[in-house]
Design a protein around this motif. Structure first.
Motif, PDB file in Angstrom:
ATOM      1  N   GLU A   1       0.824  -1.210   0.000  1.00  0.00           N
ATOM      2  CA  GLU A   1       0.000   0.000   0.000  1.00  0.00           C
ATOM      3  C   GLU A   1       0.859   1.261   0.000  1.00  0.00           C
ATOM      4  OE1 GLU A   1      -3.093   0.208  -0.608  1.00  0.00           O
ATOM      5  OE2 GLU A   1      -3.658  -1.891  -0.424  1.00  0.00           O
ATOM      6  N   ALA A   2       1.986   1.240   0.702  1.00  0.00           N
ATOM      7  CA  ALA A   2       2.893   2.395   0.666  1.00  0.00           C
ATOM      8  C   ALA A   2       3.445   2.593  -0.738  1.00  0.00           C
ATOM      9  CB  ALA A   2       4.026   2.207   1.665  1.00  0.00           C
ATOM     10  N   ALA A   3       3.745   1.496  -1.443  1.00  0.00           N
ATOM     11  CA  ALA A   3       4.228   1.594  -2.821  1.00  0.00           C
ATOM     12  C   ALA A   3       3.145   2.159  -3.736  1.00  0.00           C
ATOM     13  CB  ALA A   3       4.677   0.227  -3.318  1.00  0.00           C
TER      14      ALA A   3
ATOM     15  N   VAL B   1      -3.017  13.874  -0.023  1.00  0.00           N
ATOM     16  CA  VAL B   1      -1.562  13.777   0.144  1.00  0.00           C
ATOM     17  C   VAL B   1      -1.165  14.048   1.591  1.00  0.00           C
ATOM     18  CG1 VAL B   1       0.649  14.820  -0.515  1.00  0.00           C
ATOM     19  CG2 VAL B   1      -1.061  14.281  -2.271  1.00  0.00           C
ATOM     20  N   TYR B   2      -1.817  15.010   2.224  1.00  0.00           N
ATOM     21  CA  TYR B   2      -1.557  15.261   3.653  1.00  0.00           C
ATOM     22  C   TYR B   2      -1.702  13.971   4.458  1.00  0.00           C
ATOM     23  CZ  TYR B   2      -2.813  16.441   8.477  1.00  0.00           C
ATOM     24  OH  TYR B   2      -2.898  16.455   9.857  1.00  0.00           O
ATOM     25  N   MET B   3      -2.753  13.223   4.215  1.00  0.00           N
ATOM     26  CA  MET B   3      -2.968  11.969   4.932  1.00  0.00           C
ATOM     27  C   MET B   3      -1.965  10.902   4.508  1.00  0.00           C
ATOM     28  SD  MET B   3      -5.580  12.491   6.968  1.00  0.00           S
ATOM     29  CE  MET B   3      -6.147  10.840   7.324  1.00  0.00           C
TER      30      MET B   3
ATOM     31  N   ALA C   1       4.113   7.566   3.423  1.00  0.00           N
ATOM     32  CA  ALA C   1       5.031   7.633   2.287  1.00  0.00           C
ATOM     33  C   ALA C   1       5.513   9.071   2.150  1.00  0.00           C
ATOM     34  CB  ALA C   1       4.345   7.170   0.999  1.00  0.00           C
ATOM     35  N   THR C   2       6.699   9.242   1.593  1.00  0.00           N
ATOM     36  CA  THR C   2       7.267  10.585   1.469  1.00  0.00           C
ATOM     37  C   THR C   2       7.190  11.077   0.035  1.00  0.00           C
ATOM     38  OG1 THR C   2       9.552   9.971   0.922  1.00  0.00           O
ATOM     39  CG2 THR C   2       8.915   9.881   3.266  1.00  0.00           C
ATOM     40  N   LEU C   3       7.381  12.367  -0.116  1.00  0.00           N
ATOM     41  CA  LEU C   3       7.432  12.981  -1.431  1.00  0.00           C
ATOM     42  C   LEU C   3       8.860  13.070  -1.964  1.00  0.00           C
ATOM     43  CD1 LEU C   3       4.777  15.794  -0.952  1.00  0.00           C
ATOM     44  CD2 LEU C   3       4.644  13.934  -2.618  1.00  0.00           C
ATOM     45  N   ASP C   4       9.787  12.357  -1.352  1.00  0.00           N
ATOM     46  CA  ASP C   4      11.162  12.318  -1.839  1.00  0.00           C
ATOM     47  C   ASP C   4      11.177  11.776  -3.271  1.00  0.00           C
ATOM     48  OD1 ASP C   4      11.836  13.148   0.679  1.00  0.00           O
ATOM     49  OD2 ASP C   4      12.632  11.199   1.336  1.00  0.00           O
TER      50      ASP C   4
ATOM     51  N   PHE D   1       4.728   6.477   9.732  1.00  0.00           N
ATOM     52  CA  PHE D   1       4.660   5.045   9.992  1.00  0.00           C
ATOM     53  C   PHE D   1       5.327   4.317   8.824  1.00  0.00           C
ATOM     54  CE2 PHE D   1       1.077   7.043  12.043  1.00  0.00           C
ATOM     55  CZ  PHE D   1       0.937   6.394  13.253  1.00  0.00           C
ATOM     56  N   ALA D   2       6.494   3.782   9.054  1.00  0.00           N
ATOM     57  CA  ALA D   2       7.186   3.043   8.006  1.00  0.00           C
ATOM     58  C   ALA D   2       6.664   1.613   7.935  1.00  0.00           C
ATOM     59  CB  ALA D   2       8.692   3.013   8.288  1.00  0.00           C
ATOM     60  N   PRO D   3       6.688   1.004   6.760  1.00  0.00           N
ATOM     61  CA  PRO D   3       6.300  -0.412   6.675  1.00  0.00           C
ATOM     62  C   PRO D   3       7.209  -1.271   7.560  1.00  0.00           C
ATOM     63  CG  PRO D   3       6.478   0.559   4.483  1.00  0.00           C
ATOM     64  CD  PRO D   3       7.034   1.563   5.451  1.00  0.00           C
ATOM     65  N   TRP D   4       6.634  -2.279   8.155  1.00  0.00           N
ATOM     66  CA  TRP D   4       7.430  -3.197   8.951  1.00  0.00           C
ATOM     67  C   TRP D   4       8.323  -4.034   8.042  1.00  0.00           C
ATOM     68  CZ3 TRP D   4       3.753  -5.761  13.080  1.00  0.00           C
ATOM     69  CH2 TRP D   4       3.280  -4.769  13.944  1.00  0.00           C
ATOM     70  N   PRO D   5       9.507  -4.381   8.516  1.00  0.00           N
ATOM     71  CA  PRO D   5      10.353  -5.278   7.707  1.00  0.00           C
ATOM     72  C   PRO D   5       9.722  -6.665   7.613  1.00  0.00           C
ATOM     73  CG  PRO D   5      11.315  -4.953   9.892  1.00  0.00           C
ATOM     74  CD  PRO D   5      10.160  -4.000   9.779  1.00  0.00           C
TER      75      PRO D   5
END
Length: 222
Positions: free
Chosen positions: A130-132, A171-173, A178-181, A216-220
């Protein structure tokens, strides 16, 4: 009389921001995010028990895309909206509703990271996928701004509109996950949006926030 039923840091922030941009008088009823939205009285306003619900002249309207269209047609058809027959009408509709594409992925991640209470219920695979997918949405915004040419300030050539509000709130949510990098045009566009007074007015107080942390980063995956 306009009344917005709202939960902080949910899709209803989209409608709250729009109302602030419109400069109309309105009231806000703030609800906690939970089963209270299943109360029979609230279900009369939003049959699925979700926010937002907008009371306008005795009628209740739900779904942010519908609320955006109704409010713009009534209060700002040629500035925040694009009326039928306008050359930007189709693009305006596309981007107003593209916000939900982003939001569906954010909702899945909100469930994974916030709503589910037990770690065994959470899925690192879902988190990563989902982050991707949010990243793909950010790429779509970047592509749109690139296609418009330099300098592209907003999603439509005609200037700031409710399309920017809808996608900007999504995008705020999404940026909780996920980042805008790597998306410089999208990042600059987002920075312009979040500097607006109406966006700032729609942010929750510290004690109202749904998300307990900034990212919140994805868990490994094991």
């Amino acid at each position: 009389m306009i009344t917005l039923h709202h939960c902080p840091q949910t899709r209803s922030m989209r409608s709250l921001w729009l109302l602030h941009e419109l400069g109309v008088e309105f009231d806000v009823v703030t609800h906690a995010f939970g089963k209270n939205l299943r109360d029979p009285d609230y279900l009369n306003r939003s049959f699925a028990g979700r926010v937002p619900a907008l009371e306008l002249d005795g009628q209740s309207i739900f779904e942010t895309g519908a609320i955006t269209e109704v409010l713009c047609e009534r209060f700002s058809p040629d500035t925040l909206g694009r009326p039928a027959g306008h050359p930007e009408r189709a693009d305006w509709l596309v981007w107003v509703h593209f916000a939900e594409t982003i939001s569906q992925h954010t909702a899945a991640l909100t469930q994974q990271h916030v709503a589910l209470r037990e770690d065994h219920m959470r899925s690192p695979i879902v988190m990563k996928l989902e982050a991707a997918r949010i990243g793909k949405c950010f790429a779509a915004i970047e592509a749109r701004l690139t296609a418009l040419g330099t300098p592209a300030q907003y999603l439509l050539e005609g200037g700031f509109s409710a399309a920017d509000i809808s996608v900007g709130q999504a995008v705020y949510m999404a940026r909780f996950f996920a980042t805008l990098d790597g998306f410089p045009k999208a990042a600059a566009w987002y920075e312009r949006l979040t500097a607006r007074d109406a966006f700032q007015a729609s942010l929750p107080d510290a004690d109202q926030r749904l998300f307990p942390q900034a990212f919140f980063a994805p868990w490994p995956m094991e």
